[in-house]
Motif scaffolding. Structure first.
Motif, PDB file in Angstrom:
ATOM      1  N   ASP A 220       0.590   6.212 -12.495  1.00  0.00           N
ATOM      2  CA  ASP A 220       0.004   7.467 -12.024  1.00  0.00           C
ATOM      3  C   ASP A 220      -1.367   7.706 -12.668  1.00  0.00           C
ATOM      4  O   ASP A 220      -1.588   7.359 -13.836  1.00  0.00           O
ATOM      5  CB  ASP A 220       0.903   8.649 -12.386  1.00  0.00           C
ATOM      6  CG  ASP A 220       2.256   8.615 -11.688  1.00  0.00           C
ATOM      7  OD1 ASP A 220       2.476   7.695 -10.874  1.00  0.00           O
ATOM      8  OD2 ASP A 220       3.082   9.504 -11.972  1.00  0.00           O
ATOM      9  N   GLU A 221      -2.240   8.311 -11.896  1.00  0.00           N
ATOM     10  CA  GLU A 221      -3.534   8.807 -12.383  1.00  0.00           C
ATOM     11  C   GLU A 221      -4.285   7.771 -13.229  1.00  0.00           C
ATOM     12  O   GLU A 221      -4.736   8.055 -14.338  1.00  0.00           O
ATOM     13  CB  GLU A 221      -3.328  10.108 -13.178  1.00  0.00           C
ATOM     14  CG  GLU A 221      -2.727  11.212 -12.324  1.00  0.00           C
ATOM     15  CD  GLU A 221      -2.657  12.555 -13.022  1.00  0.00           C
ATOM     16  OE1 GLU A 221      -2.954  12.622 -14.236  1.00  0.00           O
ATOM     17  OE2 GLU A 221      -2.303  13.548 -12.358  1.00  0.00           O
ATOM     18  N   SER A 222      -4.416   6.568 -12.676  1.00  0.00           N
ATOM     19  CA  SER A 222      -5.040   5.474 -13.434  1.00  0.00           C
ATOM     20  C   SER A 222      -6.367   4.985 -12.859  1.00  0.00           C
ATOM     21  O   SER A 222      -6.988   4.093 -13.434  1.00  0.00           O
ATOM     22  CB  SER A 222      -4.069   4.293 -13.549  1.00  0.00           C
ATOM     23  OG  SER A 222      -3.524   3.953 -12.294  1.00  0.00           O
TER      24      SER A 222
ATOM     25  N   ARG B 157      -1.330   9.789  -5.819  1.00  0.00           N
ATOM     26  CA  ARG B 157      -0.610   9.560  -7.082  1.00  0.00           C
ATOM     27  C   ARG B 157      -1.434   8.760  -8.090  1.00  0.00           C
ATOM     28  O   ARG B 157      -1.466   9.096  -9.275  1.00  0.00           O
ATOM     29  CB  ARG B 157       0.713   8.829  -6.791  1.00  0.00           C
ATOM     30  CG  ARG B 157       1.546   8.536  -8.040  1.00  0.00           C
ATOM     31  CD  ARG B 157       2.815   7.784  -7.701  1.00  0.00           C
ATOM     32  NE  ARG B 157       2.577   6.420  -7.249  1.00  0.00           N
ATOM     33  CZ  ARG B 157       2.332   5.385  -8.058  1.00  0.00           C
ATOM     34  NH1 ARG B 157       2.260   5.561  -9.371  1.00  0.00           N
ATOM     35  NH2 ARG B 157       2.147   4.167  -7.555  1.00  0.00           N
ATOM     36  N   VAL B 158      -2.086   7.700  -7.644  1.00  0.00           N
ATOM     37  CA  VAL B 158      -2.789   6.812  -8.589  1.00  0.00           C
ATOM     38  C   VAL B 158      -4.189   7.304  -8.944  1.00  0.00           C
ATOM     39  O   VAL B 158      -4.786   6.807  -9.899  1.00  0.00           O
ATOM     40  CB  VAL B 158      -2.854   5.357  -8.062  1.00  0.00           C
ATOM     41  CG1 VAL B 158      -1.453   4.813  -7.820  1.00  0.00           C
ATOM     42  CG2 VAL B 158      -3.713   5.249  -6.808  1.00  0.00           C
TER      43      VAL B 158
ATOM     44  N   ALA C 117       0.810  -1.219   0.000  1.00  0.00           N
ATOM     45  CA  ALA C 117       0.000   0.000   0.000  1.00  0.00           C
ATOM     46  C   ALA C 117       0.843   1.268   0.000  1.00  0.00           C
ATOM     47  O   ALA C 117       0.383   2.328  -0.425  1.00  0.00           O
ATOM     48  CB  ALA C 117      -0.921   0.008   1.217  1.00  0.00           C
ATOM     49  N   GLU C 118       2.066   1.158   0.472  1.00  0.00           N
ATOM     50  CA  GLU C 118       2.945   2.323   0.556  1.00  0.00           C
ATOM     51  C   GLU C 118       3.865   2.455  -0.655  1.00  0.00           C
ATOM     52  O   GLU C 118       4.641   3.410  -0.749  1.00  0.00           O
ATOM     53  CB  GLU C 118       3.766   2.248   1.846  1.00  0.00           C
ATOM     54  CG  GLU C 118       2.891   2.305   3.088  1.00  0.00           C
ATOM     55  CD  GLU C 118       3.654   2.012   4.372  1.00  0.00           C
ATOM     56  OE1 GLU C 118       4.893   1.836   4.304  1.00  0.00           O
ATOM     57  OE2 GLU C 118       3.013   1.960   5.433  1.00  0.00           O
ATOM     58  N   GLN C 119       3.768   1.499  -1.573  1.00  0.00           N
ATOM     59  CA  GLN C 119       4.568   1.533  -2.799  1.00  0.00           C
ATOM     60  C   GLN C 119       3.827   0.713  -3.864  1.00  0.00           C
ATOM     61  O   GLN C 119       4.249  -0.372  -4.247  1.00  0.00           O
ATOM     62  CB  GLN C 119       5.979   0.975  -2.542  1.00  0.00           C
ATOM     63  CG  GLN C 119       6.962   1.267  -3.654  1.00  0.00           C
ATOM     64  CD  GLN C 119       8.367   0.829  -3.283  1.00  0.00           C
ATOM     65  OE1 GLN C 119       8.620   0.300  -2.198  1.00  0.00           O
ATOM     66  NE2 GLN C 119       9.302   1.040  -4.190  1.00  0.00           N
ATOM     67  N   LEU C 120       2.750   1.251  -4.342  1.00  0.00           N
ATOM     68  CA  LEU C 120       1.866   0.515  -5.238  1.00  0.00           C
ATOM     69  C   LEU C 120       2.512   0.269  -6.602  1.00  0.00           C
ATOM     70  O   LEU C 120       3.089   1.189  -7.193  1.00  0.00           O
ATOM     71  CB  LEU C 120       0.557   1.285  -5.436  1.00  0.00           C
ATOM     72  CG  LEU C 120      -0.326   1.438  -4.189  1.00  0.00           C
ATOM     73  CD1 LEU C 120      -1.409   2.479  -4.446  1.00  0.00           C
ATOM     74  CD2 LEU C 120      -0.951   0.107  -3.790  1.00  0.00           C
ATOM     75  N   PRO C 121       2.387  -0.949  -7.122  1.00  0.00           N
ATOM     76  CA  PRO C 121       2.952  -1.268  -8.431  1.00  0.00           C
ATOM     77  C   PRO C 121       2.001  -0.861  -9.560  1.00  0.00           C
ATOM     78  O   PRO C 121       1.655  -1.655 -10.440  1.00  0.00           O
ATOM     79  CB  PRO C 121       3.120  -2.790  -8.351  1.00  0.00           C
ATOM     80  CG  PRO C 121       1.988  -3.236  -7.480  1.00  0.00           C
ATOM     81  CD  PRO C 121       1.800  -2.133  -6.456  1.00  0.00           C
TER      82      PRO C 121
END
Length: 257
Positions: A105-107, A132-133, A98-102
């Motif tokens: 951006d903006e998806s 970010r996402v 959760a702290e470094q999602l694979p």
């Protein structure tokens, strides 16, 4: 980080109990989350720390696609089995932090996270990833246990959770969530506080506590002040803990365009 290994071990060992847990699968808060979301059926949704898959399952009929992410492979397998049995095929499953999602951006139009952030060792990184996402105009729906604003009550609740579950990191105060989200650039749009009744035996059983661990937890609660017993409405019968009341929030925040 060791705390993340703790989370993987704890959830890996208890994956099935999370799928069947009444707090996770039957909560009215889940219906409230769906109601609070603004959906038209074309959204792409991300469910972070999906656990038993209850949130992903609840939203699947109302959106175009769901991506369910969890740190623990066993939880993802349990969630996939649960969701597929319910007939939803628009859900994909990805193992991730959760702290470094694979994820790019903006998806995503919507990001959800339910009854999980109290396990995250760096919740600020999690919030940064949510921002970010999310697409501009996107929605973030958070549902998690919180603590009262009082330091004394905060300390008590986080202590008993840590005794029960070594993967627990911290339940935050309501004010802390609002501040953190707004500092990240998200705008808090709506939030609701609700109470949760924790039945002591099943609460301990979910984590498969040994008798010694349960006895230590019982002793700690029994020795707490009358002020704390009143605040958390702790019911005690014959030196046994029957139940207590905790609190949680459901919150909707927007990433303004």
């Amino acid at each position: 980080m060791d705390i993340k290994k703790d989370v993987q071990q704890q959830f890996g060992n208890n994956a099935a109990s999370y799928v069947s847990s009444s707090i996770h699968k039957d909560g009215k808060d889940l219906l409230m989350m769906v109601k609070m979301a603004d959906v038209n059926g074309q959204e792409v949704l991300l469910d972070i720390a999906t656990g038993g898959g209850h949130t992903a399952n609840a939203f699947a009929p109302f959106v175009k696609k769901v991506t369910a992410v969890d740190l623990t492979a066993e939880m993802l397998a349990a969630a996939k089995n649960f969701i597929y049995k319910n007939g939803h095929r628009n859900v994909e499953f990805i193992q991730g932090d959760a702290e470094q999602l694979p994820l790019t951006d903006e998806s995503f139009d919507i990001v959800t996270c339910r009854i999980a952030p109290h396990h995250f060792p760096n919740v600020d990184l999690f919030i940064k990833e949510v921002y970010r996402v999310l697409k501009p105009g996107g929605q973030f729906l958070l549902d998690d246990n919180v603590t009262p604003e009082s330091k004394e009550y905060d300390a008590f609740y986080n202590t008993i959770e840590k005794i029960r579950d070594y993967s627990h990191f911290r339940a935050w105060k309501k004010s802390e969530w609002i501040q953190k989200l707004e500092e990240s650039g998200l705008e808090v749009f709506e939030w609701h506080r609700f109470e949760k009744t924790f039945r002591f035996e099943s609460w301990c059983a979910n984590m498969k506590l040994s008798e010694l661990e349960k006895n230590n937890l019982t002793k700690f609660i029994l020795e707490s002040s009358s002020k704390i017993k009143d605040k958390f409405r702790i019911i005690i019968q014959d030196e046994k803990i029957i139940s207590f009341i905790g609190e949680a929030i459901i919150l909707k925040a927007l990433k303004r365009e």
